[in-house]
Design an enzyme around this catalytic site. Sequence first.
Site, short mmCIF file in Angstrom:
data_model
loop_
_atom_site.label_atom_id
_atom_site.label_comp_id
_atom_site.label_asym_id
_atom_site.label_seq_id
_atom_site.Cartn_x
_atom_site.Cartn_y
_atom_site.Cartn_z
N CYS A 64 0.88 -1.18 0.00
CA CYS A 64 0.00 0.00 0.00
C CYS A 64 0.92 1.22 0.00
O CYS A 64 2.04 1.14 -0.50
CB CYS A 64 -0.94 -0.04 1.20
SG CYS A 64 -0.11 0.09 2.79
N ALA A 65 0.47 2.32 0.55
CA ALA A 65 1.30 3.53 0.57
C ALA A 65 2.44 3.42 1.58
O ALA A 65 3.60 3.63 1.24
CB ALA A 65 0.46 4.76 0.86
#
Length: 116
Positions: A83-84
């Site tokens: 993800c981020a």
Amino acid sequence: MKVLFSLLLIGLATVSCAQNRVSQAEFKKLMKDPTAQILDVRTANEVAQGKINGSMNIDYFSPSFVATATKKLDKTKPVLVYCAAGGRSASAVKDLKKAGFKKVYDLEGGYDAWKE
């Protein structure tokens, strides 16, 4: 005795979850496996800013995340998740394992720390 057993179970669960998180170097090694499936769990807006080559996107915030992942991914092949920054991917790994995925790995630091 029950307390000791409970602590042992909690410790094993913690180790089990920690083993799913891999460094960038290990993630890159895992990517070389031709059966590896790279899963980006960020939103479409985040993906538009850049992504890891060869990854597919399934937004973790989608109510159908697990159903979509089950439909699009092979449970018997490795799934490399990011993800981020690492929060959503850690949750996604837990959900995928509950859904029966066997080999699921989480990129430490997420896309924000990714260096190709």
